[in-house]
Design an enzyme around this catalytic site. Sequence first.
Site, PDB file in Angstrom:
ATOM      1  N   HIS A 188      60.226  58.635 -19.774  1.00 57.34           N
ATOM      2  CA  HIS A 188      61.344  58.007 -20.566  1.00 57.34           C
ATOM      3  C   HIS A 188      61.609  58.346 -21.797  1.00 57.34           C
ATOM      4  O   HIS A 188      62.747  58.374 -22.317  1.00 57.34           O
ATOM      5  CB  HIS A 188      61.362  56.584 -20.458  1.00 57.34           C
ATOM      6  CG  HIS A 188      62.520  55.648 -20.676  1.00 57.34           C
ATOM      7  ND1 HIS A 188      63.613  55.548 -19.696  1.00 57.34           N
ATOM      8  CD2 HIS A 188      63.056  55.261 -21.818  1.00 57.34           C
ATOM      9  CE1 HIS A 188      64.711  55.053 -20.393  1.00 57.34           C
ATOM     10  NE2 HIS A 188      64.098  54.571 -21.725  1.00 57.34           N
ATOM     11  N   ASP A 219      60.304  58.231 -14.906  1.00 57.19           N
ATOM     12  CA  ASP A 219      60.978  57.115 -15.097  1.00 57.19           C
ATOM     13  C   ASP A 219      60.705  56.240 -13.807  1.00 57.19           C
ATOM     14  O   ASP A 219      60.381  56.534 -12.679  1.00 57.19           O
ATOM     15  CB  ASP A 219      62.422  57.340 -15.202  1.00 57.19           C
ATOM     16  CG  ASP A 219      62.863  57.167 -16.740  1.00 57.19           C
ATOM     17  OD1 ASP A 219      62.645  56.333 -17.342  1.00 57.19           O
ATOM     18  OD2 ASP A 219      63.490  58.283 -16.756  1.00 57.19           O
ATOM     19  N   SER A 224      69.031  55.751 -22.430  1.00 62.52           N
ATOM     20  CA  SER A 224      68.496  54.418 -21.904  1.00 62.52           C
ATOM     21  C   SER A 224      69.725  53.566 -22.458  1.00 62.52           C
ATOM     22  O   SER A 224      70.719  53.556 -21.629  1.00 62.52           O
ATOM     23  CB  SER A 224      67.252  54.292 -22.616  1.00 62.52           C
ATOM     24  OG  SER A 224      66.538  53.262 -22.052  1.00 62.52           O
TER      25      SER A 224
HETATM   26  N1  LIG Z   1      60.028  47.562 -24.588  1.00 62.44           N
HETATM   27  C1  LIG Z   1      60.456  48.734 -23.866  1.00 62.44           C
HETATM   28  C2  LIG Z   1      61.253  49.837 -24.894  1.00 62.44           C
HETATM   29  C3  LIG Z   1      62.283  50.471 -24.442  1.00 62.44           C
HETATM   30  O1  LIG Z   1      62.612  50.388 -23.348  1.00 62.44           O
HETATM   31  C4  LIG Z   1      63.072  51.691 -25.128  1.00 62.44           C
HETATM   32  C5  LIG Z   1      62.307  51.916 -26.385  1.00 62.44           C
HETATM   33  C6  LIG Z   1      62.961  52.944 -26.905  1.00 62.44           C
HETATM   34  C7  LIG Z   1      63.954  53.656 -26.797  1.00 62.44           C
HETATM   35  C8  LIG Z   1      64.445  53.204 -25.412  1.00 62.44           C
HETATM   36  C9  LIG Z   1      64.029  52.243 -24.739  1.00 62.44           C
HETATM   37  N2  LIG Z   1      64.701  51.766 -23.657  1.00 62.44           N
HETATM   38  C10 LIG Z   1      65.935  51.694 -23.213  1.00 62.44           C
HETATM   39  O2  LIG Z   1      66.729  51.483 -24.083  1.00 62.44           O
HETATM   40  C11 LIG Z   1      59.445  49.416 -23.089  1.00 62.44           C
HETATM   41  O3  LIG Z   1      58.682  48.707 -22.552  1.00 62.44           O
HETATM   42  O4  LIG Z   1      59.524  50.620 -22.838  1.00 62.44           O
END
Ligand SMILES: N[C@@H](CC(=O)c1ccccc1NC=O)C(=O)O
Length: 306
Positions: free
Chosen positions: A280, A248, A163
């Site tokens: 994801h 995703d 991510s």
């Molecule tokens: N607030 C985000 C959290 C999120 O994107 C996320 C959480 C944990 C690990 C990776 C993530 N996404 C990208 O970095 C969501 O709604 O999924």
Amino acid sequence: MDDLGGGPRRGAPWKRMSKEELDNQYSPSRWVVRLGAEEALRTYSQIGNEATKRAQATGRNLLNVPYGDGEGEKLDIYFPEAVSEALPFLVFFHGGYWQSGSKDSSAFMVSPLTAQGVAVVIVAYDIAPKGTLDQMVDQVTQSIVFVQKQYPGNQGIYLCGHSAGAHLAAMMLLANWTKHGVTPNLKGFFLVSGIYDLEPVMHTSENASLLTTLEDAQRNSPQWHLKTAPTQPVDPACRILVTVGQHDSPEFHRQSRELYQTLRRGGWKASFEELHDVDHFEILWNLTQKDYVLTQIILKTIFQES
Ligand SMILES: N[C@@H](CC(=O)c1ccccc1NC=O)C(=O)O
């Protein structure tokens, strides 16, 4: 202006999205299919915590090793049983939208990889609001320089990010190593469910504070750099795997596909995998399993079996 012709809006579907739709597309937890959003995030942390505890309790490791002078510039190294100078290293950058997550709950892939002879490094970096994106990119660069200097006999450094961490890993495709006095022996990139063009992220509620200007977004967008000024791999054999979960969001799929296409056009040895029936978070927590398809792809790539 219409959007159907060859105008400037063509090819950027996010520009036609409402604010709500953009927020939705860039909130990975809203796209999970087996759990509620909050439960998915909780499970993700729980699995990360457990995997990290297990890794720290069972194997040889060096924890909280400083790679720079900053308080947050620390990394953990997990070694395989057999001691050797000539190990392959997988260096992992956690996700959490540059605002959450920690190395202390991100040792997902340690057990299956160390069991096969790979040393795994989990890197901490200063998440926002303490760190800016430019600082995070710089810290990640320093962490890789540190691994190369500390283990010059390594059999390859493989970068893996999830991510926001995949974004940081992909930024290393653009790094200028000469100014760091050492060129890391980079042999591969595993980019998992990442974001590579930050311009749409600028317009989402959660991330507006991280990226205030278009210039910030472009400077930190590997997709933008690679498209406008393609870079060449130092090692032509360097592999890049761009991977995204089936569940995703469409924007995450587009981001991965477009990075892959840009890399191929630029002459990189890139491949693309949409991983079946994972969201994801599952895509990452499945890396705790030695038989998971992505774990196997990573091992085959490191040991050059494919
Ligand atoms: N607030 C985000 C959290 C999120 O994107 C996320 C959480 C944990 C690990 C990776 C993530 N996404 C990208 O970095 C969501 O709604 O999924």
